[in-house]
Design a protein around this motif. Structure first.
Motif, PDB file in Angstrom:
ATOM      1  N   GLY A  36       0.840  -1.193   0.000  1.00  0.00           N
ATOM      2  CA  GLY A  36       0.000   0.000   0.000  1.00  0.00           C
ATOM      3  C   GLY A  36       0.869   1.234   0.000  1.00  0.00           C
ATOM      4  N   ILE A  37       0.446   2.248   0.721  1.00  0.00           N
ATOM      5  CA  ILE A  37       1.183   3.512   0.738  1.00  0.00           C
ATOM      6  C   ILE A  37       2.493   3.391   1.511  1.00  0.00           C
ATOM      7  N   HIS A  38       2.617   2.377   2.348  1.00  0.00           N
ATOM      8  CA  HIS A  38       3.751   2.200   3.251  1.00  0.00           C
ATOM      9  C   HIS A  38       3.807   3.376   4.234  1.00  0.00           C
ATOM     10  N   SER A  39       4.912   4.134   4.310  1.00  0.00           N
ATOM     11  CA  SER A  39       4.995   5.176   5.349  1.00  0.00           C
ATOM     12  C   SER A  39       5.452   6.522   4.807  1.00  0.00           C
ATOM     13  N   ASN A  40       5.212   6.769   3.539  1.00  0.00           N
ATOM     14  CA  ASN A  40       5.601   8.036   2.937  1.00  0.00           C
ATOM     15  C   ASN A  40       4.417   8.711   2.253  1.00  0.00           C
ATOM     16  N   GLY A  41       4.385  10.015   2.312  1.00  0.00           N
ATOM     17  CA  GLY A  41       3.354  10.778   1.622  1.00  0.00           C
ATOM     18  C   GLY A  41       2.100  11.038   2.425  1.00  0.00           C
ATOM     19  N   TYR A  42       2.122  10.786   3.722  1.00  0.00           N
ATOM     20  CA  TYR A  42       0.895  10.894   4.518  1.00  0.00           C
ATOM     21  C   TYR A  42       0.476  12.331   4.819  1.00  0.00           C
ATOM     22  N   SER A  43       1.369  13.272   4.701  1.00  0.00           N
ATOM     23  CA  SER A  43       0.938  14.660   4.851  1.00  0.00           C
ATOM     24  C   SER A  43      -0.006  15.030   3.708  1.00  0.00           C
ATOM     25  N   LEU A  44       0.287  14.541   2.519  1.00  0.00           N
ATOM     26  CA  LEU A  44      -0.602  14.775   1.383  1.00  0.00           C
ATOM     27  C   LEU A  44      -1.891  13.963   1.528  1.00  0.00           C
ATOM     28  N   VAL A  45      -1.776  12.732   1.983  1.00  0.00           N
ATOM     29  CA  VAL A  45      -2.967  11.894   2.195  1.00  0.00           C
ATOM     30  C   VAL A  45      -3.923  12.566   3.172  1.00  0.00           C
ATOM     31  N   ARG A  46      -3.421  13.044   4.281  1.00  0.00           N
ATOM     32  CA  ARG A  46      -4.258  13.670   5.297  1.00  0.00           C
ATOM     33  C   ARG A  46      -4.888  14.962   4.782  1.00  0.00           C
ATOM     34  N   ARG A  47      -4.133  15.701   3.976  1.00  0.00           N
ATOM     35  CA  ARG A  47      -4.686  16.933   3.396  1.00  0.00           C
ATOM     36  C   ARG A  47      -5.870  16.605   2.484  1.00  0.00           C
ATOM     37  N   LEU A  48      -5.744  15.553   1.689  1.00  0.00           N
ATOM     38  CA  LEU A  48      -6.835  15.165   0.798  1.00  0.00           C
ATOM     39  C   LEU A  48      -8.060  14.705   1.587  1.00  0.00           C
ATOM     40  N   VAL A  49      -7.843  13.963   2.658  1.00  0.00           N
ATOM     41  CA  VAL A  49      -8.953  13.513   3.501  1.00  0.00           C
ATOM     42  C   VAL A  49      -9.663  14.711   4.121  1.00  0.00           C
ATOM     43  N   ASP A  50      -8.907  15.652   4.648  1.00  0.00           N
ATOM     44  CA  ASP A  50      -9.505  16.829   5.297  1.00  0.00           C
ATOM     45  C   ASP A  50     -10.238  17.713   4.293  1.00  0.00           C
ATOM     46  N   ASP A  51      -9.601  17.980   3.162  1.00  0.00           N
ATOM     47  CA  ASP A  51     -10.202  18.899   2.193  1.00  0.00           C
ATOM     48  C   ASP A  51     -11.451  18.336   1.531  1.00  0.00           C
ATOM     49  N   ASN A  52     -11.586  17.020   1.561  1.00  0.00           N
ATOM     50  CA  ASN A  52     -12.764  16.386   0.966  1.00  0.00           C
ATOM     51  C   ASN A  52     -13.783  15.964   2.025  1.00  0.00           C
ATOM     52  N   ASN A  53     -13.605  16.487   3.243  1.00  0.00           N
ATOM     53  CA  ASN A  53     -14.554  16.246   4.342  1.00  0.00           C
ATOM     54  C   ASN A  53     -14.818  14.762   4.588  1.00  0.00           C
ATOM     55  N   LEU A  54     -13.756  13.987   4.515  1.00  0.00           N
ATOM     56  CA  LEU A  54     -13.865  12.552   4.773  1.00  0.00           C
ATOM     57  C   LEU A  54     -13.489  12.262   6.224  1.00  0.00           C
TER      58      LEU A  54
END
Length: 458
Positions: free
Chosen positions: A291-309
């Motif tokens: 899966g995503i492993h352990s890199n890029g999660y700042s972007l992942v979290r931004r996408l979750v927040d901005d899309n109200n998930l």
């Protein structure tokens, strides 16, 4: 002022009976000279007893200092030396803030009052001791409690070893775990990020140490984290020989914690990777990521927040999971399968752990400057989690490739005529293997050349 008033009243009453007494030492709230404020009074025993009762009943205020001295002349009357001086009560101050403490605050503090619970820390150690013991291997017994972890290289079977060390963290994937309330897998990530860096140099992970830091220790959460660390150590075949739990009030927001991991491994001197015979025509094999492993999660979290998930939402990728569970899929640990391939084929020349920076930044780290990796973008398909992220954020492929692993967590450089053998060994160990491409002379071009769209295979 009650004590001073009482003293003056008492003094005047007896002064009337003995006109030799002077009021001057007691007038005023403060004496500039204590010696001038002292006066010897001739008193009979009855008066002395009355004065003593007066002192006992009146000297309860903290606002005055009373100094009394008794002396008896060889054949004369008893004398009383008395000095009264006004002392303003100084409020005690909080050593951390400097604020004045009121009378209802306690005067004796404990470490727990400051936010550090030693008993909780000791309870955690008892809970995780069996977890550490479950990671025992040749060279280490997996016990905790000493001042340092011990490893016996000779018992582990090494003859002429080089030691390899690596350390890493989990990054903001921890924020996903905290928000989702799921703490038992990030420990696997912690181990994976370090041991996967050891194996690319041919190193066998031997032991691991962790650092867990938080503002307020929650024993159950911390134990869940360490259970994941122990599981990661078992997957990698290394012993959990120690660690540090730091409870630091004020350093972290409520509920937050951070992790760091330290792995040490060894490789026989003549088996160190990368080898010096890497050449044009060698084959590049890719091992699938989990899966995503352990890199890029700042972007992942931004996408979750901005899309109200919400991390508790149903996963759009894996049926029966929440979004949080899907995003927290732990990093794959490639150690045991790659050790089998290295030792079983003798054909592995180099490896690159694909983390932040993707192919472009990680593959060149193990190649000679004269060679370039030519990769066929159609040799594997972009996994569903990355397709979802790309669509959710409208992310360009070039940005995807430099932020995420995009479905390939490890790249292995092998001799061309033994590529099939290495592939078979890896597949037998449970790995999904892609033949990504080959090495070619670099010339003036980039170190990594992508042919076709990244991850566009069926």
């Amino acid at each position: 002022m009650t004590l001073l008033s009482n003293a003056l009243a008492f003094y005047r009453a007896y002064a009337r009976a003995d006109r030799t007494l002077s009021l001057s030492p007691f007038e005023g709230q403060r004496h500039k000279n204590r010696q001038k404020g002292s006066q010897f009074f001739k008193m009979n025993p009855k008066l002395l007893r009355q004065w003593s009762r007066f002192l006992k009943s009146s000297c309860t205020s903290g606002n005055f200092r009373v100094i009394c001295g008794l002396s008896e002349a060889r054949k004369g009357p008893i004398h009383l030396a008395l000095s009264l001086s006004f002392v303003r009560a100084q409020p005690s101050r909080d050593p951390m803030t400097g604020d004045s403490k009121t009378g209802d605050q306690k005067n004796s503090y404990t470490y727990r009052d400051a936010g550090v619970d030693i008993d909780a820390g000791n309870a955690l150690v008892k809970m995780i001791a069996p977890m550490a013991a479950s990671t025992a291997r040749a060279g280490a017994d997996g016990s905790l409690g000493g001042f340092g972890g011990i490893f016996d290289l000779k018992q582990a079977g090494f003859k002429d070893p080089l030691m390899i060390a690596a350390n890493d963290g989990v990054g903001t994937k921890l924020k996903v775990a905290i928000s989702a309330g799921k703490h038992d897998t990030v420990g696997i990530d912690l181990v994976a990020m370090s041991v996967n860096d050891l194996i690319v140099q041919g190193g066998e992970p031997l032991f691991f140490l962790d650092y867990f830091a938080t503002g307020k220790l929650a024993i159950e959460e911390a134990a869940a984290v360490v259970s994941g660390i122990a599981e990661g150590c078992r997957q990698a075949g290394c012993a959990l020989v120690g660690g540090e739990t730091a409870e630091m009030p004020g350093m972290y927001a409520d509920g937050d914690y951070d992790l760091a991991g330290f792995a040490v491994g060894a490789v026989e001197r003549d088996e160190l990777l990368p080898r010096n015979d890497i050449q044009e025509g060698d084959v590049l094999l890719g091992l699938a990521s989990s899966g995503i492993h352990s890199n890029g999660y700042s972007l992942v979290r931004r996408l979750v927040d901005d899309n109200n998930l919400s991390y508790s939402d149903a996963s759009p990728i894996n049926e029966g999971e929440t979004l949080g569970e899907t995003l927290l899929t732990p990093t794959r640990i490639y150690v045991k399968s790659l050790l089998k391939a290295i030792r079983g084929s003798g054909a592995v020349k180099a490896m690159a752990h694909i983390t932040g920076g993707g192919f472009d930044e990680n593959i060149p780290r193990v190649l000679p400057d004269t060679l370039a990796a030519h990769i066929d973008g159609t040799s594997w398909a972009l996994p569903a989690v990355f397709q979802w992220l790309r669509k959710l954020g409208g992310i360009e492929l070039s940005e995807m490739s430099r932020t995420f692993n995009c479905g390939v967590g490890m790249v292995v450089v092998v001799e061309a005529d033994k590529a099939a053998q290495v592939t078979e060994i890896l597949q037998s160990e449970g790995e999904t293997v892609y033949q990504l491409g080959t090495l070619k002379a670099r010339g003036e071009g980039p170190a990594v050349c992508m042919q076709g769209e990244l991850g566009s295979g069926a």
